[in-house]
Motif scaffolding. Structure first.
Motif, short mmCIF file in Angstrom:
data_model
loop_
_atom_site.label_atom_id
_atom_site.label_comp_id
_atom_site.label_asym_id
_atom_site.label_seq_id
_atom_site.Cartn_x
_atom_site.Cartn_y
_atom_site.Cartn_z
N GLY A 357 1.08 -1.42 0.09
CA GLY A 357 -0.26 0.08 -0.36
C GLY A 357 0.67 0.89 0.08
N TYR A 358 2.05 1.37 -0.25
CA TYR A 358 2.95 2.25 -0.57
C TYR A 358 2.98 3.09 -1.63
N ILE A 359 2.29 2.48 -2.93
CA ILE A 359 2.43 2.78 -3.82
C ILE A 359 1.35 3.02 -4.76
N PRO A 360 -0.10 4.26 -4.92
CA PRO A 360 -1.36 4.02 -5.06
C PRO A 360 -0.79 3.09 -6.97
N MET A 361 -0.51 2.18 -7.14
CA MET A 361 -0.54 0.94 -8.28
C MET A 361 -0.98 0.09 -8.02
N ASP A 362 -1.67 -0.46 -8.72
CA ASP A 362 -2.10 -1.69 -9.27
C ASP A 362 -2.18 -2.37 -10.00
N THR A 363 -1.67 -4.33 -10.13
CA THR A 363 -0.69 -4.64 -10.50
C THR A 363 -1.11 -5.61 -10.91
N VAL A 364 -1.63 -6.51 -12.21
CA VAL A 364 -2.02 -7.82 -13.11
C VAL A 364 -1.16 -8.43 -13.71
N LEU A 365 -1.31 -9.70 -13.21
CA LEU A 365 -0.30 -10.37 -13.73
C LEU A 365 -0.78 -10.63 -15.73
N ALA A 366 -0.62 -10.57 -16.34
CA ALA A 366 -0.76 -10.62 -17.96
C ALA A 366 -0.05 -12.13 -18.79
N ALA A 367 -0.10 -12.92 -19.37
CA ALA A 367 -0.15 -14.59 -20.22
C ALA A 367 1.00 -13.05 -21.24
N GLN A 368 1.30 -11.98 -21.86
CA GLN A 368 2.70 -11.94 -22.32
C GLN A 368 3.41 -11.24 -21.48
N LYS A 369 4.50 -11.56 -21.67
CA LYS A 369 5.71 -11.35 -20.74
C LYS A 369 6.37 -10.05 -21.08
N THR A 370 6.38 -9.54 -20.24
CA THR A 370 7.93 -8.37 -21.11
C THR A 370 8.72 -8.57 -20.71
N LEU A 371 10.12 -8.62 -21.75
CA LEU A 371 11.50 -8.80 -22.09
C LEU A 371 12.34 -7.76 -22.47
N LYS A 372 13.31 -6.81 -22.42
CA LYS A 372 13.47 -5.64 -23.05
C LYS A 372 14.79 -5.43 -22.03
N SER A 400 -3.44 5.22 -9.94
CA SER A 400 -4.62 6.04 -9.75
C SER A 400 -4.06 7.08 -8.92
N LEU A 401 -2.84 7.31 -9.12
CA LEU A 401 -2.28 8.77 -9.17
C LEU A 401 -1.65 9.34 -9.96
N PRO A 402 -1.39 10.66 -10.03
CA PRO A 402 -0.22 11.60 -11.51
C PRO A 402 0.75 10.68 -10.62
N GLN A 403 1.47 9.77 -11.87
CA GLN A 403 2.94 9.27 -12.08
C GLN A 403 3.94 9.95 -10.97
N HIS A 404 5.41 10.15 -9.89
CA HIS A 404 6.20 10.41 -9.34
C HIS A 404 7.02 9.62 -10.15
N ALA A 405 7.22 10.02 -11.50
CA ALA A 405 8.45 8.37 -12.01
C ALA A 405 9.97 9.14 -11.41
N LEU A 406 10.40 7.70 -11.31
CA LEU A 406 11.88 7.20 -10.40
C LEU A 406 13.02 7.46 -12.19
N VAL A 407 12.54 7.27 -13.37
CA VAL A 407 13.47 6.95 -14.25
C VAL A 407 13.02 7.41 -15.49
N ASP A 408 14.12 7.78 -16.17
CA ASP A 408 13.16 8.35 -17.64
C ASP A 408 13.87 8.29 -18.79
#
Length: 496
Positions: A357-372, A400-408
């Motif tokens: 609960g520290y980041i306003p973020m929801d994650t769903v595991l999807a069939a297609q894996k991200t690899l890059k 769920s809130l505006p993102q405070h990005a860490l990496v560009d």
């Protein structure tokens, strides 16, 4: 092919060393591991996934990573099951019995990769898995002698003398092989020797007389070797002065623990892996400047384990006292609001769990894996550092809130120049990202250490240290192995 009497006998490092020695002699060389079971992996340029050890070996051979170097990768997600990755792509999760029945298909994938490499390279240096003397795994074997028999290649067996019982390991392993398998063993290598070689020589003479196989070399114990481990977590440190204390809670399905190698070998960072005593007895997290939640191959299960240990309460206390928390990949997902696995990608049935609960973020595991593979700029408190790394995750996260990005990150899409990734909380205490390898660059690690409250030396990055380690391995191999005899044996094998 290099096979070992045990896991962690030195197969991976010997293959890397031989790759570098041969490529320095102007040969085209490829590493190869038919089947790898490990939670440490790397991303190839074409967006495939291979074992981390094969990425290191490719670096040693001075070639770009390719999925043919490790056609079968098994990533355990439970005590009896694993995700099966063929030619860099995940095809499904299988239980052990189911995969055993699937081995004929897997073997064909292995042979296809080997054939392609045979057409491109002068030498293929192959790494076995575990031990070839695992009687219960002989049927349908594709990782050790089953592969060697299929392609008719010679085998060197390596054993770790530091474990003790090296002669029993070598003689016993050879005795448990079939006659045809014994015939393809062309010699032994003894690894991690320390002491007076004169005291070992009577044993070497006995071994050669007993088995009729030559000892091709005795490699010394190389202290402080900074090279990514295939699967075992390395805890070796040389601390000159502690300026930053970092702890990593060890989760049952922790993945890509090589993320921590740069901190582990830094002389001013005290990195501690906190192992649980048991599932029944809680192990409190000690005081530290920074807690890092690692990647995970089974995020919901590992999150439940984290809570069972009371580590969620320890993290909350750590934050109340002003400490910092960083999440990598699965650890980053755990810091969010929810994690859902509706397709049972990592679990046996659809699941959903509340995150920390520290980041306003929801994650769903999807069939297609991200690899890059990725590169970009790490931004903290108005300061920045260049970073590069890779992403391996099934989760798709939304804020769920505006993102405070860490990496560009630089975007592969030419229509846009960059893309935001990760999260840095407004109070600057919590950070997370999908990027593995973010600590590997010296400037980035120094920036993260400063964020966590310490000024550390901007030493060379882990990539440069690993290159030095490969060169050191190669030099030791040239000094202590009979390289000319090994080449002669191989050449004779294929001309007879």
């Amino acid at each position: 092919m290099v096979q070992g009497t045990t896991s962690d006998a030195g197969k991976s490092t010997l293959v890397a060393a031989l790759c570098r020695v041969l490529v320095e002699q102007s040969f085209k060389v490829a590493p190869f591991k038919p089947q790898n079971m490990a939670l440490n992996s790397a991303v190839t340029a074409c967006g495939g996934e291979i074992g981390r050890a094969q990425a290191v070996q490719a670096k040693a051979a001075k070639v770009e990573c390719h999925t043919d170097f490790n056609p079968i990768l098994l990533k355990p997600n439970s005590d009896t099951g694993a995700q099966v990755i063929i030619h860099g792509k995940a095809i499904s999760a299988m239980e052990a019995k189911q995969y055993h029945d699937y081995k004929k298909v897997a073997m064909q994938a292995v042979l296809d990769s080997h054939q392609r490499l045979s057409e491109q390279y002068d030498y293929i240096v192959v790494e076995g898995a575990g031990s070839p003397a695992e009687i219960n795994l002989r049927e349908g074997d594709i990782a050790n002698m089953g592969f060697a028999e299929a392609v008719d290649c010679p085998v060197i067996i390596i054993a770790d003398i530091d474990k003790g019982g090296v002669f029993a390991h070598l003689v016993g392993t050879l005795a448990l092989l079939s006659p045809s398998e014994q015939n393809r063993v062309v010699g032994f290598v003894i690894n991690r020797f320390r002491g007076d070689i004169k005291l070992l020589e009577p044993g070497l003479d006995w071994l050669e007389q007993k088995t009729g196989k030559p000892v091709l070399g005795v490699l010394p114990y190389l202290h402080g070797l900074t090279i990514a481990a295939e699967d075992a977590v390395s805890t070796e440190q040389v601390i000159t002065k502690t300026k930053l204390k970092v702890i990593v809670p060890v989760l049952p399905r922790m993945s890509n623990h090589n993320d921590f190698d740069a901190m582990r070998v830094h002389p001013e960072i005290d990195l501690q892996f906190i192992y649980p005593k048991s599932e029944q007895e809680q192990t409190p997290l000690p005081a530290a400047d920074l807690i890092v939640l690692p990647g995970s191959k089974n995020v919901i299960s590992d999150l439940m384990f984290l809570r069972s240990q009371g580590w969620d309460k320890d993290i909350a206390k750590h934050l109340r006292y002003g400490g910092k928390v960083w999440g990598i990949c699965g650890g980053y997902q755990m810091l969010g609001q929810t994690i859902a696995d509706p397709l049972a990608i990592e679990s046996k049935a659809p699941e959903q769990a509340n995150g920390l609960g520290y980041i306003p973020m929801d994650t769903v595991l999807a069939a297609q894996k991200t690899l890059k593979n990725v590169s970009g700029t790490l931004c903290i408190d108005g300061q920045s550092a260049n970073v590069k790394g890779y992403e391996i995750h099934a989760g798709e996260s939304h804020f769920s809130l505006p993102q405070h990005a860490l990496v560009d990150l630089q975007n592969e899409n030419p229509s846009t120049s960059s893309t935001d990734q990760g999260w840095l909380s407004e109070d600057k205490q919590i950070a997370g990202s999908y990027t593995h390898g973010i600590f590997d660059q010296a400037a980035a690690l120094a920036l993260i250490a400063k964020w966590a409250g310490a000024t550390v030396t901007n030493d060379v990055g882990i990539d440069e240290q690993e290159e030095k380690a490969i060169a050191r391995l190669a030099k030791a191999s040239e000094q202590h192995l009979d390289i000319n005899k090994i080449k002669q044996i191989v050449n004779q094998w294929y001309t007879d």
